[in-house]
Design a protein around this motif. Sequence first.
Motif, PDB file in Angstrom:
ATOM      1  N   HIS A   1       0.915  -1.284   0.104  1.00 23.74           N
ATOM      2  CA  HIS A   1      -0.042   0.047   0.048  1.00 23.74           C
ATOM      3  C   HIS A   1       0.921   1.356   0.013  1.00 23.74           C
ATOM      4  O   HIS A   1       1.659   1.436   0.924  1.00 23.74           O
ATOM      5  CB  HIS A   1      -0.868  -0.012   1.237  1.00 23.74           C
ATOM      6  N   VAL A   2       0.811   2.049  -1.143  1.00 27.46           N
ATOM      7  CA  VAL A   2       1.683   3.234  -1.437  1.00 27.46           C
ATOM      8  C   VAL A   2       0.942   4.379  -1.590  1.00 27.46           C
ATOM      9  O   VAL A   2       0.098   4.217  -2.234  1.00 27.46           O
ATOM     10  CB  VAL A   2       2.819   2.893  -2.239  1.00 27.46           C
ATOM     11  N   THR A   3       1.470   5.506  -1.020  1.00 23.51           N
ATOM     12  CA  THR A   3       0.690   6.855  -1.206  1.00 23.51           C
ATOM     13  C   THR A   3       1.758   7.552  -2.131  1.00 23.51           C
ATOM     14  O   THR A   3       3.048   7.940  -1.234  1.00 23.51           O
ATOM     15  CB  THR A   3       0.456   7.448   0.459  1.00 23.51           C
ATOM     16  N   TYR A   4       1.412   8.391  -2.949  1.00 22.41           N
ATOM     17  CA  TYR A   4       2.184   9.419  -3.480  1.00 22.41           C
ATOM     18  C   TYR A   4       1.451  10.766  -3.534  1.00 22.41           C
ATOM     19  O   TYR A   4       0.263  10.737  -3.982  1.00 22.41           O
ATOM     20  CB  TYR A   4       2.393   8.957  -4.987  1.00 22.41           C
ATOM     21  N   SER A   5       2.339  11.741  -3.306  1.00 17.58           N
ATOM     22  CA  SER A   5       1.735  12.909  -3.065  1.00 17.58           C
ATOM     23  C   SER A   5       2.497  13.903  -3.942  1.00 17.58           C
ATOM     24  O   SER A   5       3.511  13.868  -4.405  1.00 17.58           O
ATOM     25  CB  SER A   5       2.239  13.753  -1.702  1.00 17.58           C
TER      26      SER A   5
ATOM     27  N   ASP B   1      -2.829  13.588  -5.864  1.00 14.11           N
ATOM     28  CA  ASP B   1      -2.261  12.500  -4.868  1.00 14.11           C
ATOM     29  C   ASP B   1      -2.934  11.094  -5.292  1.00 14.11           C
ATOM     30  O   ASP B   1      -3.924  10.970  -5.557  1.00 14.11           O
ATOM     31  CB  ASP B   1      -2.616  12.794  -3.257  1.00 14.11           C
ATOM     32  N   TYR B   2      -1.974  10.214  -5.427  1.00  9.80           N
ATOM     33  CA  TYR B   2      -2.447   8.754  -5.447  1.00  9.80           C
ATOM     34  C   TYR B   2      -2.137   7.758  -4.492  1.00  9.80           C
ATOM     35  O   TYR B   2      -1.251   8.067  -3.686  1.00  9.80           O
ATOM     36  CB  TYR B   2      -1.395   8.354  -7.078  1.00  9.80           C
TER      37      TYR B   2
ATOM     38  N   ALA C   1      -7.118   8.253  -7.262  1.00 15.94           N
ATOM     39  CA  ALA C   1      -6.463   9.675  -6.965  1.00 15.94           C
ATOM     40  C   ALA C   1      -7.308  10.403  -6.169  1.00 15.94           C
ATOM     41  O   ALA C   1      -8.531  10.299  -6.240  1.00 15.94           O
ATOM     42  CB  ALA C   1      -6.116  10.192  -8.599  1.00 15.94           C
ATOM     43  N   LYS C   2      -6.792  11.471  -5.581  1.00 16.72           N
ATOM     44  CA  LYS C   2      -7.739  12.648  -5.092  1.00 16.72           C
ATOM     45  C   LYS C   2      -7.031  13.890  -5.160  1.00 16.72           C
ATOM     46  O   LYS C   2      -5.598  14.029  -5.547  1.00 16.72           O
ATOM     47  CB  LYS C   2      -7.719  12.090  -3.441  1.00 16.72           C
ATOM     48  N   ASN C   3      -7.648  14.755  -4.258  1.00 16.07           N
ATOM     49  CA  ASN C   3      -7.127  16.154  -4.803  1.00 16.07           C
ATOM     50  C   ASN C   3      -6.228  16.517  -6.139  1.00 16.07           C
ATOM     51  O   ASN C   3      -5.546  17.191  -6.530  1.00 16.07           O
ATOM     52  CB  ASN C   3      -5.761  16.583  -3.902  1.00 16.07           C
TER      53      ASN C   3
END
Length: 230
Positions: free
Chosen positions: A20-24, A62-63, A93-95
């Motif tokens: 589980h990865v978050t990219y900003s 952000d993904y 994706a958000k924002n």
Amino acid sequence: AGVKADLFDRRLRTNLSLFHVTYSNVQGATSPQTYIGAGQIPEGADPAVFPYLGVFVAEQGDYKARGFEFEGTALITDGLTAGGSLSYTKTTAKNVPPILIAAGQDLLGQRPKWTGSLWGQYESEPFAGDATFSLRVDGQWNSSYHIDLKANRGVAAYANITDSNPHWIVNGRAAIKNISLGPVKTELAVWARNLLDNKDATYALIFGGINAAANYQQARAFGVYLAIDF
């Protein structure tokens, strides 16, 4: 998180991982027409140059990506090994900048949810001095995915370059190694790439709905390899 296991007296090796990865502040390719059509020019862009760009890099939000990867290798019998892998990735994706949403840009394209591979390899015992024979076949597979920057192009002429269909890319190689020729040893091999001759597009860039460019899978190819060790 993951687990590795060797089974059946180490004749089967398996690896499983979950991620589980978050990219900003992700950046990606965007058409200038997206901004020009909305009467905007990105901050810092030169108004005299921007309208003539084919593509530029813009912030896309952000993904989050989550999924799993599994791979296994099996020693079937002496000299014969096989393996494969399977992975799944779901990206959200958000924002996302409102201008990209209004333009219908596909932010999550060029990402197949499923990918996999299968391979098999045989290595013989020496049959003439130190010479051995080897054979390998491998294939990479992926599910369908969107390759156009726009989510719904709606232009029939571009239908074959907006999506990549599920497909296999299969390669093969056969070789005789350690051939003794006096004081030197040689290896002679024949190889083939893209045996199924897949012709799918791998990337597309469509300008304003009237011009397009695309990259395709490398064409089926055959070759001969010779190495001399002295």
